[in-house]
Motif scaffolding. Sequence first.
Motif, mmCIF file in Angstrom:
data_model
loop_
_atom_site.group_PDB
_atom_site.id
_atom_site.type_symbol
_atom_site.label_atom_id
_atom_site.label_comp_id
_atom_site.label_asym_id
_atom_site.label_seq_id
_atom_site.Cartn_x
_atom_site.Cartn_y
_atom_site.Cartn_z
ATOM 1 N N GLN A 113 0.816 -1.205 0.000
ATOM 2 C CA GLN A 113 0.000 0.000 0.000
ATOM 3 C C GLN A 113 0.858 1.267 0.000
ATOM 4 O OE1 GLN A 113 -2.521 -0.590 3.381
ATOM 5 N NE2 GLN A 113 -3.999 -1.800 2.244
ATOM 6 N N LEU A 114 2.067 1.194 0.544
ATOM 7 C CA LEU A 114 2.958 2.347 0.577
ATOM 8 C C LEU A 114 3.850 2.438 -0.664
ATOM 9 C CD1 LEU A 114 4.099 2.372 4.299
ATOM 10 C CD2 LEU A 114 2.464 3.901 3.173
ATOM 11 N N ASP A 115 3.830 1.402 -1.514
ATOM 12 C CA ASP A 115 4.651 1.400 -2.720
ATOM 13 C C ASP A 115 4.071 2.408 -3.701
ATOM 14 O OD1 ASP A 115 6.351 0.892 -4.779
ATOM 15 O OD2 ASP A 115 5.762 -1.193 -5.055
ATOM 16 N N LEU A 116 4.822 3.465 -3.974
ATOM 17 C CA LEU A 116 4.329 4.550 -4.807
ATOM 18 C C LEU A 116 4.685 4.382 -6.271
ATOM 19 C CD1 LEU A 116 5.294 7.432 -2.373
ATOM 20 C CD2 LEU A 116 3.085 6.303 -2.622
ATOM 21 N N ARG A 117 5.301 3.256 -6.630
ATOM 22 C CA ARG A 117 5.683 3.028 -8.015
ATOM 23 C C ARG A 117 4.475 2.662 -8.860
ATOM 24 N NH1 ARG A 117 10.381 -1.186 -6.981
ATOM 25 N NH2 ARG A 117 8.813 -1.790 -5.493
ATOM 26 N N THR A 118 4.557 2.981 -10.143
ATOM 27 C CA THR A 118 3.588 2.502 -11.122
ATOM 28 C C THR A 118 4.371 1.812 -12.228
ATOM 29 O OG1 THR A 118 3.606 4.617 -12.297
ATOM 30 C CG2 THR A 118 1.869 4.291 -10.638
ATOM 31 N N TYR A 119 3.680 1.020 -13.040
ATOM 32 C CA TYR A 119 4.342 0.198 -14.032
ATOM 33 C C TYR A 119 3.756 0.435 -15.420
ATOM 34 C CZ TYR A 119 6.335 -2.258 -10.088
ATOM 35 O OH TYR A 119 7.022 -2.548 -8.953
ATOM 36 N N SER A 120 4.607 0.309 -16.420
ATOM 37 C CA SER A 120 4.209 0.311 -17.827
ATOM 38 C C SER A 120 4.358 -1.115 -18.330
ATOM 39 C CB SER A 120 5.114 1.223 -18.660
ATOM 40 O OG SER A 120 4.901 2.565 -18.327
ATOM 41 N N ALA A 121 3.464 -1.504 -19.240
ATOM 42 C CA ALA A 121 3.515 -2.884 -19.718
ATOM 43 C C ALA A 121 3.022 -2.974 -21.155
ATOM 44 C CB ALA A 121 2.660 -3.778 -18.818
ATOM 45 N N SER A 122 3.372 -4.089 -21.778
ATOM 46 C CA SER A 122 2.947 -4.381 -23.142
ATOM 47 C C SER A 122 2.676 -5.876 -23.231
ATOM 48 C CB SER A 122 4.048 -3.989 -24.131
ATOM 49 O OG SER A 122 3.729 -4.433 -25.434
ATOM 50 N N GLY A 123 1.708 -6.246 -24.057
ATOM 51 C CA GLY A 123 1.389 -7.655 -24.242
ATOM 52 C C GLY A 123 0.914 -7.928 -25.663
ATOM 53 N N THR A 124 1.022 -9.180 -26.082
ATOM 54 C CA THR A 124 0.634 -9.589 -27.432
ATOM 55 C C THR A 124 -0.531 -10.561 -27.369
ATOM 56 O OG1 THR A 124 2.903 -9.343 -28.214
ATOM 57 C CG2 THR A 124 1.435 -10.687 -29.557
ATOM 58 N N HIS A 125 -1.580 -10.256 -28.131
ATOM 59 C CA HIS A 125 -2.732 -11.166 -28.288
ATOM 60 C C HIS A 125 -2.522 -11.980 -29.553
ATOM 61 C CE1 HIS A 125 -5.636 -9.819 -25.246
ATOM 62 N NE2 HIS A 125 -5.087 -8.624 -25.387
#
Length: 112
Positions: free
Chosen positions: A42-54
């Motif tokens: 809950q205190l982790d202020l990081r956000t993530y970017s991601a990519s995926g293939t269908h």
Amino acid sequence: MGLKMNAVQRHARERRSTMAGRALLIGLLALTPLLPGRVAAQLDLRTYSASGTHQCSGEKAASCVVTGSRYRDCIDATSALRVQDCCATRRDGSRSTGFTINYCIPEGGLGR
């Protein structure tokens, strides 16, 4: 001296307030690894970017890529990208038959 602050006194007061806020934030971030998993998350202020293939079904089996950012973690990113079926917009009516996450990386900012 009176109730009015001069500019030098006001600047000194604001600086002390800013320094105290920074010290508190640094202290919280330093203690995060010592906290139980759920509290630390809950205190982790990081956000993530991601990519995926269908992987698309249909006559002309193809694939398409979806991307996104500001996910809480890689599990959240994978779930969100999996439901963004980019195959559904193809003219041949194909649907996604499989999904693979390509990458999930932390974005810059607090927590770095």
